[in-house]
Design an enzyme around this catalytic site. Structure first.
Site, PDB file in Angstrom:
ATOM      1  N   GLU A  53     -47.586 -57.113 -38.309  1.00  0.00           N
ATOM      2  CA  GLU A  53     -47.560 -57.941 -39.484  1.00  0.00           C
ATOM      3  C   GLU A  53     -48.454 -59.108 -39.329  1.00  0.00           C
ATOM      4  OE1 GLU A  53     -46.281 -57.024 -42.385  1.00  0.00           O
ATOM      5  OE2 GLU A  53     -44.461 -56.714 -41.517  1.00  0.00           O
ATOM      6  N   ALA A 148     -39.995 -58.443 -52.830  1.00  0.00           N
ATOM      7  CA  ALA A 148     -39.104 -58.117 -51.563  1.00  0.00           C
ATOM      8  C   ALA A 148     -39.909 -57.824 -50.688  1.00  0.00           C
ATOM      9  CB  ALA A 148     -38.008 -57.089 -52.311  1.00  0.00           C
ATOM     10  N   GLY A 149     -41.240 -58.027 -50.682  1.00  0.00           N
ATOM     11  CA  GLY A 149     -41.943 -57.636 -49.609  1.00  0.00           C
ATOM     12  C   GLY A 149     -42.316 -56.233 -49.399  1.00  0.00           C
ATOM     13  N   SER A 151     -44.343 -54.682 -51.686  1.00  0.00           N
ATOM     14  CA  SER A 151     -45.645 -54.544 -52.238  1.00  0.00           C
ATOM     15  C   SER A 151     -45.544 -53.985 -53.816  1.00  0.00           C
ATOM     16  CB  SER A 151     -46.418 -53.614 -51.317  1.00  0.00           C
ATOM     17  OG  SER A 151     -46.953 -54.272 -50.079  1.00  0.00           O
ATOM     18  N   GLU A 185     -56.392 -59.055 -56.298  1.00  0.00           N
ATOM     19  CA  GLU A 185     -55.295 -59.920 -55.951  1.00  0.00           C
ATOM     20  C   GLU A 185     -55.901 -61.377 -54.998  1.00  0.00           C
ATOM     21  OE1 GLU A 185     -51.947 -58.167 -54.925  1.00  0.00           O
ATOM     22  OE2 GLU A 185     -51.309 -60.068 -54.040  1.00  0.00           O
ATOM     23  N   ASP A 197     -51.590 -53.241 -48.063  1.00  0.00           N
ATOM     24  CA  ASP A 197     -50.551 -53.027 -49.113  1.00  0.00           C
ATOM     25  C   ASP A 197     -51.162 -51.874 -49.734  1.00  0.00           C
ATOM     26  OD1 ASP A 197     -49.146 -54.797 -47.785  1.00  0.00           O
ATOM     27  OD2 ASP A 197     -49.060 -56.390 -49.519  1.00  0.00           O
ATOM     28  N   TYR A 246     -48.557 -68.456 -47.077  1.00  0.00           N
ATOM     29  CA  TYR A 246     -49.331 -67.435 -46.798  1.00  0.00           C
ATOM     30  C   TYR A 246     -50.707 -67.560 -46.350  1.00  0.00           C
ATOM     31  CZ  TYR A 246     -51.316 -62.585 -46.790  1.00  0.00           C
ATOM     32  OH  TYR A 246     -52.054 -61.502 -46.464  1.00  0.00           O
TER      33      TYR A 246
HETATM   34  C1  GLA Z   1     -48.591 -59.209 -47.578  1.00  0.00           C
HETATM   35  C2  GLA Z   1     -49.959 -59.146 -47.793  1.00  0.00           C
HETATM   36  C3  GLA Z   1     -50.723 -57.898 -46.642  1.00  0.00           C
HETATM   37  C4  GLA Z   1     -50.293 -58.437 -45.227  1.00  0.00           C
HETATM   38  C5  GLA Z   1     -48.727 -58.658 -45.278  1.00  0.00           C
HETATM   39  C6  GLA Z   1     -48.462 -59.062 -43.952  1.00  0.00           C
HETATM   40  O1  GLA Z   1     -47.876 -57.970 -47.738  1.00  0.00           O
HETATM   41  O2  GLA Z   1     -50.135 -58.378 -49.012  1.00  0.00           O
HETATM   42  O3  GLA Z   1     -52.054 -58.118 -46.991  1.00  0.00           O
HETATM   43  O4  GLA Z   1     -51.049 -59.691 -44.821  1.00  0.00           O
HETATM   44  O5  GLA Z   1     -48.483 -59.703 -46.224  1.00  0.00           O
HETATM   45  O6  GLA Z   1     -48.533 -58.548 -42.827  1.00  0.00           O
END
Ligand code: GLA
Length: 409
Positions: A53, A148-149, A151, A185, A197, A246
């Site tokens: 991560e 929600a993480g 993607s 993005e 992602d 981020y």
């Molecule tokens: C998000 C970003 C990815 C990655 C993750 C953390 O999902 O889009 O590119 O950096 O966070 O691992």
């Protein structure tokens, strides 16, 4: 209208399995909206990340898996140079011109709504790369929870990239599409994210995790441990990657490289720093930068150890590395939340849980749990009860299967 019916309700009703998309419903929703049949249907999945991560923008290795929750798009090429989008999940629609994408405005001159930035951004980067972007009518729906993480945005981007490739009849390999989506993005949406992602959405392999080297762009599919399942647990706390947190983490990593380069002149990124050199030189780094760099460097080592554990069938070590990854994201990278920490702690106390950690960028979102198959339903119940007792909140839990990547259906 939500295509696929009662999706939200079923997640709480003891049926933790994802819904499959009924393609005839998708076709007929397109027909009733646009008055003709779609030329094509496209599916692009979300992803979980098992380990690695915040290392993709440090040129490190990651270990994601595409999941069986996806964006489903029905589309047709049009003669006009316009893109007409309808998103039934939020009952919203927009039309914009392909001649003025950089204005981020719709045909009436109003600012494009945020949700339309992803398709518009993909159109814009494809145009910039010299390829054809045809006028399009599209309806799309998603069962990837938003923010929600998992993607959800990369899945939207990939769905549109595949669509424009298909209707434009130009060829590009999946890595090129993934990189175009990442550029959309980075430069249109405004998040400095890495490639993980979009890669996972493009390259997913059924029942496999993907070891992806974000420097060499080489990858291999790694079978997930036998007789295990993946459970995603949603903390209910929502995050926005466009918030500066981020981009700040990314800047801290770059700062660490600048400082460490004085002693390690060959390094390009934290990928090039091993932990021995790091512990020798860490006193030279500002306190916060030191914490961030320590996470990245140890996380990269965890990915390599985890893949070795998977190859040798050592589930216990793999699970320990997931828990260690979470502790590092919590204490060093500081992207966890009390809710995510509670979910991981509770999961760790449930028999049959092999490993648990937050997945994705953090700041809210979901945990990913690797669970022995036979206890999956009990696990979900105990986790939901424990979370309710501890936080007073409900968690939605999804049983996930690692799935194939984006394509026409
Ligand atoms: C998000 C970003 C990815 C990655 C993750 C953390 O999902 O889009 O590119 O950096 O966070 O691992």
């Amino acid at each position: 209208m939500v295509i696929g019916g009662d999706r939200g309700a079923r997640q709480f009703a003891g049926d933790h399995r994802p819904l499959t998309m009924d393609t005839s419903q998708l076709r007929s929703a397109f027909r009733s909206r646009f008055g003709s049949s779609p030329d094509l249907l496209v599916r692009a999945p979300g992803r979980v990340n098992l380990l690695g991560e915040h290392v993709d923008y440090n040129s490190g290795p990651v270990l994601p898996a595409a999941i069986d929750r996806a964006v489903y798009l029905a589309g047709s090429a049009t003669a006009a140079n316009h893109v007409h989008l309808y998103a039934p999940d939020i009952d919203a629609e927009v039309t914009f011109s392909l001649d003025s994408l950089e204005t981020r405005q719709d045909l009436m001159g109003n600012p494009l709504p945020n949700w339309a930035h992803y398709p518009a951004g993909v159109a814009w980067v494809i145009q910039q790369s010299g390829k054809q972007v045809a006028g399009l009518r599209a309806l799309y729906t998603s069962d990837v929870p938003i923010g929600a993480g998992l993607s959800s945005s990369a899945a939207v981007e990939m769905a549109f990239a595949v669509t424009w490739q298909e209707i434009g009849a130009w060829s590009a390999d999946r890595m090129t599409l993934a990189r175009l989506c990442q550029e959309a993005e980075n430069h249109y949406v405004g998040v400095s994210s890495g490639l993980m992602d979009q890669f996972a959405s493009a390259y997913g392999v059924l029942d496999h995790a993907l070891l992806f080297d974000t420097r060499s762009l080489e990858w291999e599919a790694v079978p997930l441990p036998s007789e295990t399942v993946l459970v995603v647990a949603d903390s209910g706390v929502r995050r926005s990657l466009t918030s500066s947190a981020y981009n700040e983490r990314r800047a801290a990593c770059e700062k660490a490289v600048d400082v460490l380069r004085q002693d390690l002149p060959g390094i390009q990124s934290l990928r090039d720093v091993n932990s021995t050199d790091f512990y020798r030189l860490r006193h030279k780094l500002p306190a916060e930068v030191r914490l961030r760099a320590e996470h990245v460097i140890t996380e990269i080592e965890r990915v390599f150890s985890a893949v070795a554990a998977l190859h040798s069938g050592d589930q216990v070590t793999f699970g320990e590395l997931m828990f260690a990854g979470h502790a590092s994201l919590r204490d060093l990278y500081q992207v966890s939340t009390p809710e995510l920490d509670a979910l991981v702690e509770i999961a760790g106390g449930i028999p049959g849980c092999i490993g648990a950690r937050l997945t994705g960028a953090g700041f809210g979102g979901c945990t990913i749990n690797l669970i022995e198959q036979d206890i999956a339903e009990d696990f979900i119940q105990s986790l939901q009860q424990g979370y309710l007792q501890r936080t007073g909140k409900e968690t939605q839990a999804y049983l996930c299967q690692a799935s194939q990547g984006a394509g026409t259906i």
